[in-house]
Design an enzyme around this catalytic site. Structure first.
Site, PDB file in Angstrom:
ATOM      1  N   CYS B  32      -0.915   2.564  -0.806  1.00 15.41           N
ATOM      2  CA  CYS B  32      -2.432   3.538  -1.000  1.00 15.41           C
ATOM      3  C   CYS B  32      -2.155   4.268  -1.708  1.00 15.41           C
ATOM      4  CB  CYS B  32      -2.329   4.009   0.717  1.00 15.41           C
ATOM      5  SG  CYS B  32      -3.333   5.914   1.012  1.00 15.41           S
ATOM      6  N   CYS B  35      -2.610   8.275  -0.237  1.00 20.94           N
ATOM      7  CA  CYS B  35      -1.353   8.649   0.493  1.00 20.94           C
ATOM      8  C   CYS B  35      -0.047   9.701  -0.568  1.00 20.94           C
ATOM      9  CB  CYS B  35      -0.236   7.839   0.826  1.00 20.94           C
ATOM     10  SG  CYS B  35      -1.711   6.986   2.090  1.00 20.94           S
TER      11      CYS B  35
END
Lengths: 343, 111
Positions: B32, B35
């Site tokens: 991700c 993230c």
């Protein structure tokens, strides 16, 4: 190349975001940056970093305002980039951006992970103010703020964001294992999202308001060939249903007007993006497409000393490689501009 | 991802739900991108508000039970737990100032 981003990551406008990281030099003096820099670059996608590499190699010690959570731009939210020249087997988007950042730093670019809140682009010395109040002064500014994802504009879209409504298949596809999902859109990025989602979802319905895709032939073929992808042509999303999470979409046939319902656990929105111009829209001339207007093939904007590059000037191509090329153009334009000022 | 302490399906109860301090949980995964961008922001919050809150992270790949229990469908997802309950949630990578605003009532020094 996938072009989707997390809803808040890239959708967050540079002008409303906050500074998260401060370089030690700034921490010492939070509100003042006494130097008049040769060039300040706003944005850190392929355009911003390429402009930084070129201007750094030309000894202009560029300051790059990279954004606190938007650093690296759109490619930070992609996986494999297959069409950036020079990488035979492809490269991961975040890795490509990290490489560009390090390449710029190697030649002396000063990259600050801060968000710009306002700019003053008129006059010989321009000012750029970041979230913590620091004002940077520069003789030239390159605007490479990219673009942000378009929303469907439906009442429940925002409320169900993160609860089934997503702008980033690579971020959120994982959560839809063995579920049924929909992708809205008809361009390359919509098909990229749909194809990616088939790794997880049982079934992906691609919803497009027209009767053919805008996407490139190779991407179209991928969609047509994929047994998990079903395509609904001439269809628009009228509403997103669900209390705490998405349960279904209300659809409307754009030809017959017939209404229908599609039960899905998730809906991925890939209907394009808009240039991120809120910082500069009152100071620079814009085009009918709402991109920053530049003179011909150059990066020259309506104000002297202000240059623009990347998706923010490009209503058409919007690829990593065209943005990088555009960043190079801006850097060379800055070189010529500063040389003329000094002569 | 932040450099916060890893919490798992196995110790989520003791580390988060039974923690007497409000706890910010960063649901994240390797793949991700946002993230990654959010990580340093949460690290900064952890450092600045160490007295008020604990910050931990949960890898959703390795700990599907917790992610599923809280209906996570988007990451990064930042959940603030207080007294064993979800008190605040924030979806997506956001700048520090935005998170400070959203979690404000748990970050102010107690009198």
């Amino acid at each position: 190349m996938s072009n989707q981003s997390g809803i808040f990551s890239n959708a967050v406008n540079l002008s409303v975001t906050g500074a998260a990281q401060t370089s030690p030099a700034d921490a010492a003096d939070a509100s003042q940056d006494d130097a008049v820099h040769d060039v300040v670059i706003v944005g850190s996608g392929p355009a911003g970093y390429t402009a930084a590499i070129y201007t750094a190699r030309a000894n202009f010690a560029p300051v790059v305002l990279a954004g606190s959570v938007t650093a690296g731009g759109e490619l930070m939210n992609t996986t494999e980039v297959e069409n950036y020249p020079g990488f035979v087997d492809g490269i991961m988007g975040p890795e490509l951006m990290e490489n560009m950042q390090q390449q710029a730093e190697r030649f002396g670019a000063d990259i600050r992970y801060e968000d710009v809140v306002s700019v003053e682009l008129d006059g010989e010395i321009k000012t750029v103010t970041v979230e913590d109040g620091t004002v940077l002064r520069a003789r030239a500014v390159i605007i490479s703020t990219g673009s942000e994802y378009r929303k469907l504009g439906l009442p429940d879209e925002e409320r169900l964001s993160g609860h089934g409504v997503s702008w980033c298949a690579t971020c959120d596809g994982f959560f839809f294992k063995d579920r049924e999902v929909a992708v809205v859109g008809g361009g390359d990025s919509a098909i990229e999202e749909a194809t990616f989602l088939t790794k997880f979802a049982d079934k992906v319905t691609l919803i497009h308001r027209r009767d053919q895709f805008r996407a490139s032939d190779i991407m179209k073929q991928r969609a047509f060939d994929d047994p998990k992808i079903e395509i609904l042509w001439n269809t628009r999303v009228a509403a997103i249903q669900g209390e705490d999470k998405v349960t279904a979409l209300s659809l409307e046939d754009t030809v017959t007007g017939e209404a229908s319902e599609l039960p899905v656990a998730g809906v991925f929105v890939a209907i394009g993006s808009d240039p991120r111009v809120s910082l500069v829209k009152d100071q620079l001339e814009l085009t009918v497409d709402n991109t920053i207007a530049v003179d011909g093939r150059s990066s020259t904007t309506s104000l002297p000393g202000v240059f623009a590059a990347g998706d923010v000037v490009d209503p058409t191509y919007r690829q990593a490689i065209t943005a990088a090329g555009s960043g190079c153009v801006a850097a060379v334009d800055v070189e010529h501009y500063l040389a003329a000022l000094d002569s | 991802m932040s450099s916060a302490k890893d919490v798992t399906d196995a110790n989520f109860r003791t580390e988060v739900l039974e923690n007497t301090k409000p706890t910010i949980v960063d649901f994240w995964a390797e793949w991700c991108g946002p993230c990654r961008q959010l990580g340093p922001v949460l690290d900064a919050i952890a450092a600045e508000y160490a007295e008020q809150v604990d910050v931990v992270k949960v890898n959703v790949d390795d700990n599907p039970a917790i992610a599923s229990e809280y209906g996570i469908t988007s990451i990064p997802a930042v959940y603030l737990f207080a007294n064993g309950e979800v008190a605040k949630t924030s979806i997506g990578a956001k700048p520090k100032s935005a998170l400070e605003k959203e979690f404000g009532e748990y970050l102010t020094p107690s009198a």
